[in-house]
Structures are given as C-alpha cells and as structure tokens.
Design an enzyme around this catalytic site. Structure first.
Site, PDB file in Angstrom:
ATOM      1  N   LYS A 184      41.754  -5.544  10.636  1.00  0.00           N
ATOM      2  CA  LYS A 184      42.817  -4.749  11.119  1.00  0.00           C
ATOM      3  C   LYS A 184      41.631  -2.748  11.064  1.00  0.00           C
ATOM      4  CE  LYS A 184      45.747  -2.658  13.594  1.00  0.00           C
ATOM      5  NZ  LYS A 184      47.454  -2.505  12.919  1.00  0.00           N
ATOM      6  N   LYS A 252      44.119   8.813  10.448  1.00  0.00           N
ATOM      7  CA  LYS A 252      44.324   7.971   9.010  1.00  0.00           C
ATOM      8  C   LYS A 252      43.410   6.295   9.454  1.00  0.00           C
ATOM      9  CE  LYS A 252      47.300   5.013   8.145  1.00  0.00           C
ATOM     10  NZ  LYS A 252      48.527   3.940   8.475  1.00  0.00           N
TER      11      LYS A 252
END
Length: 306
Positions: A184, A252
């Site tokens: 990811k 993030k």
C-alpha cells in the site's frame, strides 16, 4: 439488530469494526454474502442501516469479538484502542473461548509498525494479525471491486481470503504481516506523485488559458491517462477541492513511506519533494481539503516568484 435482540444467538464468526466511508459498504458486501455479520462503530447510529438488513450491532468491541475480526480504522492507534479493558476485544475473545482469533487491519498503517504489532499480538495473546490495506476508494468499497493487499502468515489465509473475495476483485498475498502495508505504501507513492504531477500540468495549462476539459480528454487518450484524471479531473477544472481523501491522510501515508524507506536504507527523492508540498499544504490550513488541493500550494509557489 442489537446483540440483545439477537435472542440468544451467538455472535457471527466474523465481525467488522469501523463503519466509515469504506467500512460501511464493505460490511454490506459481507452481510449480503455471509447472511450474518456483527458490526460495531463508535458512533452507534452509523450501524442503523446495517441493522435494518439483519446485522448484529455490538455496543462494545468486546461484544464484537469474533473468530475473524476486521477493522477499518484510520491508523494502528485506533486498532490498539479496541483491545484492552473490560469492553475490549481481548476480553471478548477470552469470554468466548476463542484461543486463536484473527485480527485484520484494513487501514493504511505503517509497514514497520504493523509488523511489530503482529509479532507482539502473537507473542502475548496468540492473535494472528493480518494487514490488508485497500485500494479502490469508496466506489470500490460500494461495488465490491477493491484491490486488497494482504500480509499474513500462510496458516491463516484460508480463514480470511474467502472473506476478502466478497469485498474485492483483486486480492493478492504479498508475504508475512507488514507486506500488505508495504504494498500500500508503494501504491501511495504513485497516488501522491500522480496527484502532484497532474496539479502541475493543470496549473501550467490554466496559465496559458488552455481549455482544461479538453486537456483532460487528450491526456486520457494517451500514455498520461490516469485514474486521478478520470475520478478527480473535475476538481482541477472547477478549482474545487472540498471533498474526497484528505491531504492530512495523504501526508500520514507519505510519512509511513519515508519510515519504510529509511528502514531499508533507501532514499526516495521524488516522494520527499511531494511530501514537502503536502507539509506546506497542511501548514497553510488546508489539511481537510481533498489531496488534489495540493494544486493550490503549487500555485502559491508561482505567486511568490511573481
């Protein structure tokens, strides 16, 4: 349906915790496929629609503890927050005599941190942690067409892969816990980089009074075609960046990428430059805008040079 209203029926062997924009449609897909599902959300009213379809709504994580417990939460801190205390998952698993539960982390989290978390949970509690981040956005969650990147011990794969196939069309196992999160991270390198590159292209085109709708069509007809232009091209045309995946979440993810790269002794110069732009965007108070709003930050760079 609440646990009490389930008339003594034991909780389903599968539960899903976190009914946000991704979790709620994922829960609908699972419920339709399995015929039963226990759900929990901190804001209980978000489970009303699922309750009407027959889901069991737990009032605490303890009530939602199942043989396979899926979490769709922003970060690992929120997953950890479900574990301890009288109303936590650990108490629920113990209460039901589930000795080897599986805890699935669907959020985008640090590859380094989730691998450490998996080792800790197995060592201390006998819990198998599967990291299975998602790509495909809310549309993919709604349609059951997500890409799911799986990091897990081989022994638990038969317990989770059939579930994932109800929610996604591309389900791939990358390796042990942490491997899914690393995949990811690679995905997010491309997403953030493409969003930034498209922002620069659209800004340059606007500065020359080109028709952005026509440019979008032309780009989509060649090698520059991208899902960013397909799904979010109108943001640039309208200069409206109010909705979608927030810049705060993008940053993030970029910081997780930096952590993973440093752990492997790598330097990612393009990603570092993109990270700097998103830091500027958030410092300027635009963190809740869609990540395509980085266009505004790039535009400001030009204004400073006028």
């Amino acid at each position: 349906m609440t646990v009490a209203e389930a008339s003594g029926r034991s909780s389903a062997p599968v539960s899903l915790l976190g009914l946000g924009p991704m979790g709620e449609p994922m829960a609908r897909s699972l419920l339709a496929a399995l015929g039963e599902l226990t759900v929990w959300n901190r804001t209980a009213s978000k489970a009303d629609g699922l309750a009407a379809l027959g889901a069991v709504v737990a009032s605490t994580p303890r009530e939602a503890a199942a043989e396979v417990t899926l979490t769709v939460l922003p970060d690992l801190a929120q997953v950890r927050g479900l574990l301890d205390g009288a109303d936590g998952l650990l108490a629920g698993w113990a209460e039901r005599g589930i000795e080897h539960p599986v805890l699935v982390v669907h959020g985008t989290v640090s590859p380094v941190a989730v691998a450490d978390f998996a080792a800790e949970m197995m060592r201390l509690h006998g819990v198998s942690v599967v990291d299975a981040p998602l790509s495909g956005g809310t549309i993919g969650a709604r349609d059951g067409t997500l890409s799911i990147m799986v990091g897990a011990d081989q022994a638990v794969l038969p317990r989770v892969l059939p579930l994932f196939e109800h929610m996604g069309t591309t389900v791939r196992v990358l390796g042990p816990s942490g491997a899914g999160a690393l995949a990811k991270a690679c995905n997010q390198i491309v997403v953030a980089g493409v969003v930034t590159a498209v922002s620069e292209a659209m800004l340059l085109a606007r500065s020359a009074d080109l028709d952005l709708a026509v440019l979008r069509e032309l780009l989509q007809g060649g090698l520059a075609a991208t899902a960013v232009l397909q799904q979010k091209g109108q943001n640039f045309i309208d200069e409206d960046f109010a909705a979608g995946g927030s810049a705060t979440n993008q940053l993030k993810d970029l910081r997780f990428i930096d952590e993973a790269a440093r752990a492997r002794g790598l330097e990612l110069p393009v990603t570092s430059a993109v990270t700097g732009l998103f830091e500027e965007m958030i410092d300027s108070g635009r963190g809740e805008l869609d990540h395509t709003g980085v266009y505004l930050t790039i535009e400001e760079h030009g204004a400073k040079n006028d």
